[in-house]
Design a protein around this motif. Structure first.
Motif, PDB file in Angstrom:
ATOM      1  N   MET A   1       0.839  -1.193   0.000  1.00  0.00           N
ATOM      2  CA  MET A   1       0.000   0.000   0.000  1.00  0.00           C
ATOM      3  C   MET A   1       0.872   1.241   0.000  1.00  0.00           C
ATOM      4  N   PHE A   2       0.684   2.081  -1.027  1.00  0.00           N
ATOM      5  CA  PHE A   2       1.608   3.195  -1.124  1.00  0.00           C
ATOM      6  C   PHE A   2       1.013   4.497  -0.602  1.00  0.00           C
ATOM      7  N   ILE A   3       1.826   5.525  -0.673  1.00  0.00           N
ATOM      8  CA  ILE A   3       1.414   6.847  -0.201  1.00  0.00           C
ATOM      9  C   ILE A   3       1.333   7.759  -1.424  1.00  0.00           C
ATOM     10  N   GLN A  14      -2.826   5.340   0.524  1.00  0.00           N
ATOM     11  CA  GLN A  14      -3.462   4.911  -0.723  1.00  0.00           C
ATOM     12  C   GLN A  14      -4.941   4.570  -0.533  1.00  0.00           C
ATOM     13  N   ASN A  75       7.185  -1.047  -9.582  1.00  0.00           N
ATOM     14  CA  ASN A  75       7.595  -0.954  -8.171  1.00  0.00           C
ATOM     15  C   ASN A  75       6.768   0.067  -7.392  1.00  0.00           C
ATOM     16  N   ASP A  76       5.716   0.586  -7.999  1.00  0.00           N
ATOM     17  CA  ASP A  76       4.806   1.549  -7.372  1.00  0.00           C
ATOM     18  C   ASP A  76       5.468   2.871  -7.009  1.00  0.00           C
ATOM     19  N   LYS A  77       6.623   3.121  -7.534  1.00  0.00           N
ATOM     20  CA  LYS A  77       7.277   4.391  -7.239  1.00  0.00           C
ATOM     21  C   LYS A  77       6.538   5.513  -7.974  1.00  0.00           C
ATOM     22  N   ILE A  78       6.194   6.566  -7.246  1.00  0.00           N
ATOM     23  CA  ILE A  78       5.487   7.692  -7.857  1.00  0.00           C
ATOM     24  C   ILE A  78       6.490   8.787  -8.187  1.00  0.00           C
TER      25      ILE A  78
END
Ligand SMILES: [Zn+2]
Lengths: 91, 1001
Positions: A1-3, A14, A75-78
């Motif tokens: 779960m990302f931010i 998220q 990798n869900d990197k924003i």
């Protein structure tokens, strides 16, 4: 779960957001003048790439604003967040 | 049985606190602080269970979460029982009950053990191959057989009565693991001013160093355990450090979001834990994470390496040095490295007989020298080729290895023993690191996978990062933490560490034997009974990917997720296929790291807290009048109001008749309501509905149909123009939230130029809908100042009104086909409004009706319910609602899609009415419709979407979607049911008052 950093509210979990698919697909101004293929292209065709993707997100359990996110789906990197109507800050 | 294996004093247990527990019906004793495993071993009990496939006797192998064999059922029958608990983690408490799993009738004599003797016919993929066909045997034979022999333990048969909780935790630094590197990391982090949390899954901190009393391991001139003990005392006083013990990390997600389970009660007796929390799930968001999860020892893979009494050497050391329990009186240590010599020396010091078998030719380690000096016999260059003893190991046979390690030579030597401690080196625990998205690299020198690149802000320290020697562990932990936390100096900067260094390395994944592989049983995955032979068979059959081999052989698929077995499986694959291990990759490690009980996952969200319940302001009235409720989304809606002894059907028939004959009242408060304001509101409605809105007069209402961009019906409802730039839109109950989101989306992203403002007001207003020929008379009584004649207040119009000084809106609209009014009032007055309607309607026999009657009444009129008569594949044309689709409007959502070749097809499924030949026969909703039962395969034309017995028409009516339905009007079709075929005729779908005369009656 990302931010996700909402451009209106700031950093949030998220779970407050809803994903809205690929960004920068503009609804045609004159749909009736499009061929079936052109309309289908707008309606159904999405890239869904592994890697850096331009996406729409909605702060559904917050300010309810839509905005754009540049996210690496591997990798869900924003990489960036920007408002609707704005140009992507990075290519 | 008396406790005769507790050999030495130990400072880690409370020897004044003797505890009794029951295992397989027998009473045993242990001490506070014992695990079930250590307590059983102290009583000489090794045999714990039977293996999954062959039902071979299995014993305790390890002392931690990696345990594959010693899994037990805790608690008696009923609600408190829990299967698959690792005896190596379960602490004993007074009255603990535990029993063996996967055996019948008992662990000592197990019928399934026959599988062991027929094992040549149960190779890898056995289940896949055997149960393929004949297919008809699946339900009668294969599935019951598999279900009976599959699964470990028994599920509880009653709801879990215990309390669980969820809690969020935010911190600067989370340290996972309370071994020596975790303690140092937490200390540095806290001293550096970070809010730090340290979690550890055991009941005491310190990992394996805390019981290390070997003089060879020294820190700052103290024995390492003494030094560490002082550090632990220190950190307990640090203000910005929270320590959570008995807390295991279950999952490590991206962005440093972690789930940890804190065990609060499993070590307490049932009395002590009554009405207290059992477990708490911590949802942790950490800015930085330091993993210090350690390493686990590898087994060695040789013939019959699975007997009770075969244990990991490091675990045997912990049992003797920490728990004071000897795992046998005559020990053999079988190793490929120096660390197992620590176990040998510990045992030897306690006066226990030890012999060492080492596959290496020699070692120059100081530990080896110490062992030699102590007089321990070492067989260099030897391997174990067989073990004997059914319920407990009794002896082993060893042979000399050939120079290249691929063969054995010479003659067998028999060694009598009751414990075999094995050590195949160490595997860093990188599971959590990879869960977070981290990528691994392979180190050839000692064949380990190590953390390489992390995706989150985190580091790995200690043996989980590939440091296996005390000086490396400490020095690298300090320097890595300093740079990770930007700390310039620490209390440990001048630390002095001395320890033995690992010397000669040798690793053989599958040890050689004098017999061919087909005749031996070298187990890899002890829980799932997969052997090296199975891996090789899978490869012969063409499997190459580690993920495929894993599934085919079930290696690593047990409750332990193959913590012990995976490396050997990889090693054997790489040797057999001749590829480098590093290029094979590993299988995916998925959360949870150790199994979580469902209670922990759901926390407080059980029973009435499972989901939000929404109630209308009139809810208590419905309850008081014995309404049955149905769930519509999160709403509780009155379904029907049965009178004494009335069935649902009888109640609905009565309510339906009353509504048409005199007056009915429905609680319509749940309908979605969206307040729309702005100078472009009319234009906005033009774009979102299929029909035209610009010309709707102020004070007038209009029904609208909303499509998706794909042309399919999405929602419907009546919208009222309250003033020039102000509308009130209603939506379906279930669609309210989605419609608002969709409208906001278009406004914000496609049409930001429109001046339109949307507000959800669903909960702001309560709605009572009064219908029937006497509805007008009832409203006249409640609102004496309003003229209710058709000229002043026609159908599809609205009036502002007041009720006892409270503002209301009255819409004359109808979903039943009757003359009908919907009254909206501020929510808190909803119940008063309802009661006023009931009072005023008393003389007209006003009858409250629920959703079921509403559905029936609208079906008589052929009004659709979006979501019941439509399913996301129906266009307005399919619904025969061409009249509502504007041809003049340039554009609206979904318009272009109505002209796609597929949506224009004439033989699409279309909405029709169905009348049964026998008018009293009611069709089942969802039933399939066919034309010809004889032609196989039978073509499915469509299905019944709504079906009722209409009391007003005195016959059965149904709505259905049928392929090419428009053209089939008047034709006979069939509805085949389980026991009969029902004949039907396609009809118009407006069954009642098709001239709409009653609206103005
Ligand atoms: Zn926001």
């Amino acid at each position: 779960m990302f931010i996700i950093t909402c451009p209106f509210c700031g950093e949030r979990d998220q779970s407050e957001f809803a994903a809205g698919g690929e960004a920068h697909i503009v609804r045609p101004k004159q749909p009736t003048e499009l061929s079936d293929d052109e309309w289908a292209d707008f309606l159904f065709m999405r890239k869904n790439i592994k890697g850096v993707q331009f996406e729409r997100w909605n702060h559904a359990h917050g300010c309810r604003k839509w905005f754009n996110v540049i996210r690496d789906t591997s990798n869900d990197k924003i990489h960036a967040v920007y408002k609707m109507g704005e140009k992507p800050p990075i290519k | 049985m008396s406790e005769n294996f507790r050999s030495s004093e130990t400072k880690f247990l409370d020897k004044t606190n003797r505890i009794s527990f029951i295992y397989n019906g027998k009473k045993y004793y242990g001490y506070k602080g014992d695990t079930l495993a250590s307590a059983l071993l102290s009583n000489g009990v090794h045999l714990i269970g039977r293996s999954f496939k062959y039902h071979r006797p299995r014993g305790i192998m390890t002392c931690g979460s990696e345990e594959p064999n010693a899994i037990v059922q805790i608690g008696g029958n009923g609600s408190f029982t829990e299967p698959n608990v690792r005896a190596t983690e379960q602490e004993i408490y007074e009255g603990l009950e535990a029993s063996s799993q996967n055996c019948w009738p008992s662990v000592e004599f197990d019928v399934g053990g026959i599988n062991n003797f027929i094992s040549p016919v149960i190779p890898a993929g056995f289940y896949y191959k055997t149960f393929m066909w004949p297919r008809k045997l699946w339900y009668s034979l294969y599935e019951p057989a598999i279900r009976m022999s599959a699964g470990l333990g028994k599920s509880p048969t009653q709801p879990d009565p215990e309390l669980y909780d969820h809690n969020h935790l935010h911190c600067d630094v989370l340290v996972v693991g309370g071994g020596i590197s975790g303690i140092i990391a937490a200390s540095i982090s806290a001293d550096n001013g970070n809010n730090t949390v340290l979690i550890d899954d055991k009941n005491s901190l310190g990992g394996s160093t805390i019981f290390q009393d070997d003089e060879n391991f020294k820190i700052d001139d103290e024995i390492s355990s003494v030094w560490l003990n002082n550090q632990i005392k220190n950190i307990k006083n640090k203000k910005n450090l929270i320590i959570k013990q008995r807390t295991s990390l279950a999952a490590y997600h991206s962005y440093n979001y972690l789930l940890a389970r804190e065990n609060l009660a499993d070590h307490k007796s049932l009395n002590e834990r009554a009405n207290k929390l059992r477990q708490r799930l911590w949802k942790i968001r950490a800015k930085k994470v330091i993993l210090a999860t350690g390493a686990i020892e590898r087994p060695l893979i040789f013939n019959n390496n699975d007997r009770p009494g075969v244990m990991l050497a490091s675990s045997v050391k912990k049992y003797i040095d920490y728990f004071g329990v000897k795992c046998g009186n005559k020990n053999v240590i079988f190793t490929n490295n120096d660390s197992a010599y620590e176990t040998a020396i510990s045992l030897n010091k306690k006066g226990i007989n030890v012999t060492i078998v080492d596959i290496r030719g020699k070692s120059s380690s100081v530990l080896v020298k110490n062992a030699k000096d102590a007089g321990i016999k070492i067989y260099w260059n030897h391997t174990v080729v067989d073990t004997k003893g059914y319920r407990r190991i009794k002896s082993i046979q060893i042979m000399e290895m050939s120079e290249d390690g691929t063969n054995v030579i010479g003659s067998k030597i028999n060694l009598v023993c009751d414990n075999l401690s094995i050590s195949g080196g160490w595997t860093p625990m990188v599971h959590l690191f990879t869960q977070s998205g981290g990528k691994l690299k392979f180190r050839d020198s000692d064949q380990v996978f190590l953390p390489n690149t992390a995706t989150s802000d985190q580091i790995n320290v200690g043996s989980c990062n590939g440091d296996f020697e005390l000086d490396d562990i400490i020095k690298n932990t300090i320097s890595d933490c300093k740079s990770f936390l930007s700390s310039s100096s620490t209390d440990f900067d001048l630390i002095k560490v001395s320890c033995p260094k690992q010397k000669e390395n040798k690793n053989v994944w599958l040890l050689p034997n004098d017999k061919p592989l087909g005749k031996t049983k070298p187990f890899l995955d002890f829980q799932n009974d997969s052997t090296a032979k199975d891996i090789k068979l899978a490869m012969r059959e063409g499997f190459r990917s580690i993920e495929h081999v894993k599934r085919y052989t079930t290696t690593g698929m047990g409750t332990d997720q193959g913590k012990l077995a995976n490396m050997h499986a990889l090693g054997i694959i790489s040797e057999t296929a001749g590829v480098k291990m590093g290029s094979l990759g590993t299988t995916t490690f998925r959360p949870p790291y150790t199994p979580l009980s469902f209670g922990t996952i759901v926390g407080r969200n059980v029973g009435t807290f499972f989901d939000i319940i929404r109630k209308t302001p009139m809810h208590t009235w419905h309850e008081n009048h014995k309404a049955e409720f149905e769930n519509v989304g999160q709403w509780k809606r009155a379904w029907y109001y049965p009178k004494t002894n009335e069935s649902m059907n009888q109640a609905v028939q009565r309510e339906s008749k009353a509504a048409r004959e005199s007056a009915g009242i429905l609680d319509a408060s749940t309908l979605g309501k969206i307040d729309i304001k702005g100078t472009d509101a009319s234009e906005f409605l033009n774009r979102v509905y299929t029909n035209a809105w610009s010309k709707l007069g102020i004070g007038k209402c209009r029904y609208g149909l909303m499509l998706n961009e794909d042309g399919m019906v999405y929602d419907d409802g009546v919208t009222t123009r309250l003033s020039e730039n102000h509308y009130l839109m209603t939506t379906t109950t279930g669609g309210a939230a989605n419609v608002l989101s969709k409208l906001e989306d278009y406004l914000q992203t496609e049409w930001p130029e429109l001046d339109v403002w949307l507000t959800s007001v669903t909960d702001h207003y309560a709605t009572a809908s009064v219908c029937g020929p006497n509805s007008k008379n009832i409203l006249k009584k409640i609102f004496p100042n309003i003229e209710f004649n058709d000229e002043n207040f026609p159908h599809m119009s609205f009036k502002n009104a007041e009720l006892d000084g409270i503002y209301c809106r009255i819409m004359r609209i109808s979903f039943t086909g009757e003359h009908s009014y919907e009254i909206n009032i501020e929510s808190k007055y909803g119940k008063s409004l309802w009661e006023k309607c009931m009072d005023a309607g008393k003389e007209f026999n006003i009858t409250p009706y629920g959703t079921e009657t509403m559905h029936l009444l609208r079906a008589e009129k052929g009004f659709i319910i979006v979501g019941q008569d439509t399913d996301g594949t129906m266009t307005p044309i399919d619904l025969q609602m061409d009249w509502i689709v504007s041809k003049k409007k340039y554009d609206f959502i979904g318009k272009r899609s109505l002209y796609r070749s597929d949506t224009m097809r004439e033989d699409r499924k279309q909405l029709v009415g169905l009348l049964t030949d026998n008018p009293s026969e009611v069709l089942e909703e969802g039933a399939q419709i066919v034309q010809d039962e004889k032609k196989q395969p039978i073509e499915m034309l469509g299905h019944v979407t709504s079906s009722y017995f209409s009391p007003n028409l005195n016959k059965s009516i149904a709505l259905a979607v049928v392929k090419n339905g428009k053209k089939l009007k008047g034709q006979k079709l069939l509805v085949p049911m389980k026991d009969k075929t029902i004949k039907v005729t396609v009809s118009d779908f407006i069954f009642f008052d098709n001239k709409n005369e009653r609206l103005n009656a």
